[in-house]
Scaffold this active site. Sequence first.
Site, PDB file in Angstrom:
ATOM      1  CB  ALA A 224      -0.870  -0.030   1.243  1.00  0.00           C
TER       2      ALA A 224
ATOM      3  N   GLY B 162       0.586  -4.894   1.028  1.00  0.00           N
ATOM      4  CA  GLY B 162      -0.626  -4.946   0.200  1.00  0.00           C
ATOM      5  C   GLY B 162      -0.377  -5.623  -1.143  1.00  0.00           C
TER       6      GLY B 162
ATOM      7  CD  GLU C  41      -2.094  -7.444   3.131  1.00  0.00           C
ATOM      8  OE1 GLU C  41      -1.727  -6.298   2.807  1.00  0.00           O
ATOM      9  OE2 GLU C  41      -2.675  -7.665   4.190  1.00  0.00           O
TER      10      GLU C  41
ATOM     11  CD  GLU D 162       1.856  -5.436   5.808  1.00  0.00           C
ATOM     12  OE1 GLU D 162       2.664  -6.343   6.137  1.00  0.00           O
ATOM     13  OE2 GLU D 162       1.020  -5.576   4.900  1.00  0.00           O
TER      14      GLU D 162
HETATM   15  N1  CAA Z   1       4.630   3.116  -0.837  1.00  0.00           N
HETATM   16  C1  CAA Z   1       5.033   4.255  -1.424  1.00  0.00           C
HETATM   17  N2  CAA Z   1       6.168   4.355  -2.133  1.00  0.00           N
HETATM   18  C2  CAA Z   1       6.947   3.266  -2.232  1.00  0.00           C
HETATM   19  C3  CAA Z   1       6.602   2.039  -1.631  1.00  0.00           C
HETATM   20  C4  CAA Z   1       5.381   1.993  -0.908  1.00  0.00           C
HETATM   21  N3  CAA Z   1       4.924   0.858  -0.336  1.00  0.00           N
HETATM   22  N4  CAA Z   1       7.570   1.145  -1.882  1.00  0.00           N
HETATM   23  C5  CAA Z   1       8.491   1.776  -2.635  1.00  0.00           C
HETATM   24  N5  CAA Z   1       8.117   3.055  -2.844  1.00  0.00           N
HETATM   25  C6  CAA Z   1       8.829   4.081  -3.596  1.00  0.00           C
HETATM   26  C7  CAA Z   1      10.043   4.618  -2.815  1.00  0.00           C
HETATM   27  O1  CAA Z   1       9.632   5.592  -1.884  1.00  0.00           O
HETATM   28  C8  CAA Z   1      10.883   5.169  -3.931  1.00  0.00           C
HETATM   29  O2  CAA Z   1      10.340   6.403  -4.322  1.00  0.00           O
HETATM   30  P1  CAA Z   1      11.334   7.705  -4.529  1.00  0.00           P
HETATM   31  O3  CAA Z   1      12.189   7.305  -5.706  1.00  0.00           O
HETATM   32  O4  CAA Z   1      10.384   8.803  -4.802  1.00  0.00           O
HETATM   33  O5  CAA Z   1      12.116   7.825  -3.268  1.00  0.00           O
HETATM   34  C9  CAA Z   1      10.629   4.200  -5.074  1.00  0.00           C
HETATM   35  O6  CAA Z   1       9.400   3.521  -4.767  1.00  0.00           O
HETATM   36  C10 CAA Z   1      11.710   3.141  -5.224  1.00  0.00           C
HETATM   37  O7  CAA Z   1      11.880   2.506  -3.967  1.00  0.00           O
HETATM   38  P2  CAA Z   1      13.298   2.318  -3.236  1.00  0.00           P
HETATM   39  O8  CAA Z   1      14.217   3.430  -3.594  1.00  0.00           O
HETATM   40  O9  CAA Z   1      13.028   2.102  -1.790  1.00  0.00           O
HETATM   41  O10 CAA Z   1      13.787   0.971  -3.939  1.00  0.00           O
HETATM   42  P3  CAA Z   1      14.790  -0.107  -3.334  1.00  0.00           P
HETATM   43  O11 CAA Z   1      15.121  -1.022  -4.481  1.00  0.00           O
HETATM   44  O12 CAA Z   1      15.913   0.526  -2.616  1.00  0.00           O
HETATM   45  O13 CAA Z   1      13.923  -0.923  -2.253  1.00  0.00           O
HETATM   46  C11 CAA Z   1      11.955  -2.059  -1.425  1.00  0.00           C
HETATM   47  C12 CAA Z   1      12.828  -1.699  -2.656  1.00  0.00           C
HETATM   48  C13 CAA Z   1      12.741  -3.021  -0.531  1.00  0.00           C
HETATM   49  C14 CAA Z   1      10.715  -2.745  -1.956  1.00  0.00           C
HETATM   50  C15 CAA Z   1      11.612  -0.777  -0.638  1.00  0.00           C
HETATM   51  O14 CAA Z   1      11.090   0.178  -1.542  1.00  0.00           O
HETATM   52  C16 CAA Z   1      10.592  -0.986   0.449  1.00  0.00           C
HETATM   53  O15 CAA Z   1      10.916  -1.507   1.515  1.00  0.00           O
HETATM   54  N6  CAA Z   1       9.343  -0.545   0.201  1.00  0.00           N
HETATM   55  C17 CAA Z   1       8.269  -0.587   1.209  1.00  0.00           C
HETATM   56  C18 CAA Z   1       7.758  -2.001   1.404  1.00  0.00           C
HETATM   57  C19 CAA Z   1       6.683  -2.013   2.466  1.00  0.00           C
HETATM   58  O16 CAA Z   1       6.914  -1.698   3.621  1.00  0.00           O
HETATM   59  N7  CAA Z   1       5.471  -2.408   2.080  1.00  0.00           N
HETATM   60  C20 CAA Z   1       4.333  -2.484   2.991  1.00  0.00           C
HETATM   61  C21 CAA Z   1       3.536  -1.215   2.930  1.00  0.00           C
HETATM   62  S1  CAA Z   1       2.272  -1.124   4.165  1.00  0.00           S
HETATM   63  C22 CAA Z   1       0.992  -2.043   3.557  1.00  0.00           C
HETATM   64  O17 CAA Z   1       1.053  -2.573   2.493  1.00  0.00           O
HETATM   65  C23 CAA Z   1      -0.235  -2.099   4.449  1.00  0.00           C
HETATM   66  C24 CAA Z   1      -1.165  -3.211   4.121  1.00  0.00           C
HETATM   67  O18 CAA Z   1      -1.185  -4.243   4.728  1.00  0.00           O
HETATM   68  C25 CAA Z   1      -2.159  -3.096   3.095  1.00  0.00           C
END
Ligand code: CAA
Length: 260
Positions: A66, A111, A114, A134
């Site tokens: 998400a 998400g 999911e 999360e």
């Molecule tokens: N939401 C918003 N933006 C996201 C995102 C997310 N879930 N995941 C990645 N992005 C964005 C980053 O902010 C980045 O944007 P900018 O270039 O503007 O900074 C871009 O995508 C590229 O990401 P990274 O630079 O972080 O890429 P990376 O290769 O270094 O890392 C990753 C990849 C390990 C997937 C890392 O992006 C990450 O950990 N992302 C978040 C994963 C996460 O925590 N997901 C769970 C979200 S909460 C949820 O989903 C609730 C639910 O149950 C429904």
Amino acid sequence: MSYETITVEQRDAVTLITLNRPKALNALNSKVLEELTEAFAAYQADSSQLCAVLTGSGDKAFAAGADIKEMSEKAAADFYLEDFFSPWTSEIVKKTRKPWIAAVNGFALGGGCELAMMADFIIASENAKFGQPEIKLGVAPGMGGSQRLTKAIGKSKAMEMCLTGRMMGAEEAERSNLVARVVPHDELLDDAMKTAAQIAAMPPMAAIANKEMVNAAFETSLDQGLVIERRIFQILTASEDKKEGMAAFVEKREGKWKGR
Ligand code: CAA
């Protein structure tokens, strides 16, 4: 219909839906979820479309979760009052009676994992990575992950993944029954589309019925599930496609389906 955050394409009887925010690793913001709900409703309503594939654009992600940036701005009252995630995800799952496959091409986190698990089954690229991270954000799964992941891979692994937020690679995901098959990265879309075309060539009512029966195994006791299976089987025996399917077998030819 045109969309901002996804693309939708029909290839014969297969609808291909692609999450299209590659710069944000296809993070699922409200707009994506709203458009996905519309696209799945359109797929369900179009009788020419018999199977769908959902994938992510770019080489890196199916969906990295998400949208954290959007969620960081929201208050608890907003999440609660909007019943956040439910209006979209419940609609997709409950109203899409026709089959669909998730083709997971990279990160499927939070998400994203999911959403993939809402599909009837997952085909994963060897680069796929699944996780429910999360907890690292001070929250927990909110689109069904704690339930669907546990039902798919069992308590021990699901608990470990939710509590540590670690990612699971494609090989482990296949071994743990999270995904149906793992294929080379470059062949993923082709493989998923071919599999979808194979399903689309089946008698359409029987496809819906098979999906309904298998899903019943997750929602009912064994006894109730067996009754559901028998009743649906018996109803199908009255269909024109049953008559045609069995005649085609006996006459050694391909069946021609009417979908009823
Ligand atoms: N939401 C918003 N933006 C996201 C995102 C997310 N879930 N995941 C990645 N992005 C964005 C980053 O902010 C980045 O944007 P900018 O270039 O503007 O900074 C871009 O995508 C590229 O990401 P990274 O630079 O972080 O890429 P990376 O290769 O270094 O890392 C990753 C990849 C390990 C997937 C890392 O992006 C990450 O950990 N992302 C978040 C994963 C996460 O925590 N997901 C769970 C979200 S909460 C949820 O989903 C609730 C639910 O149950 C429904």
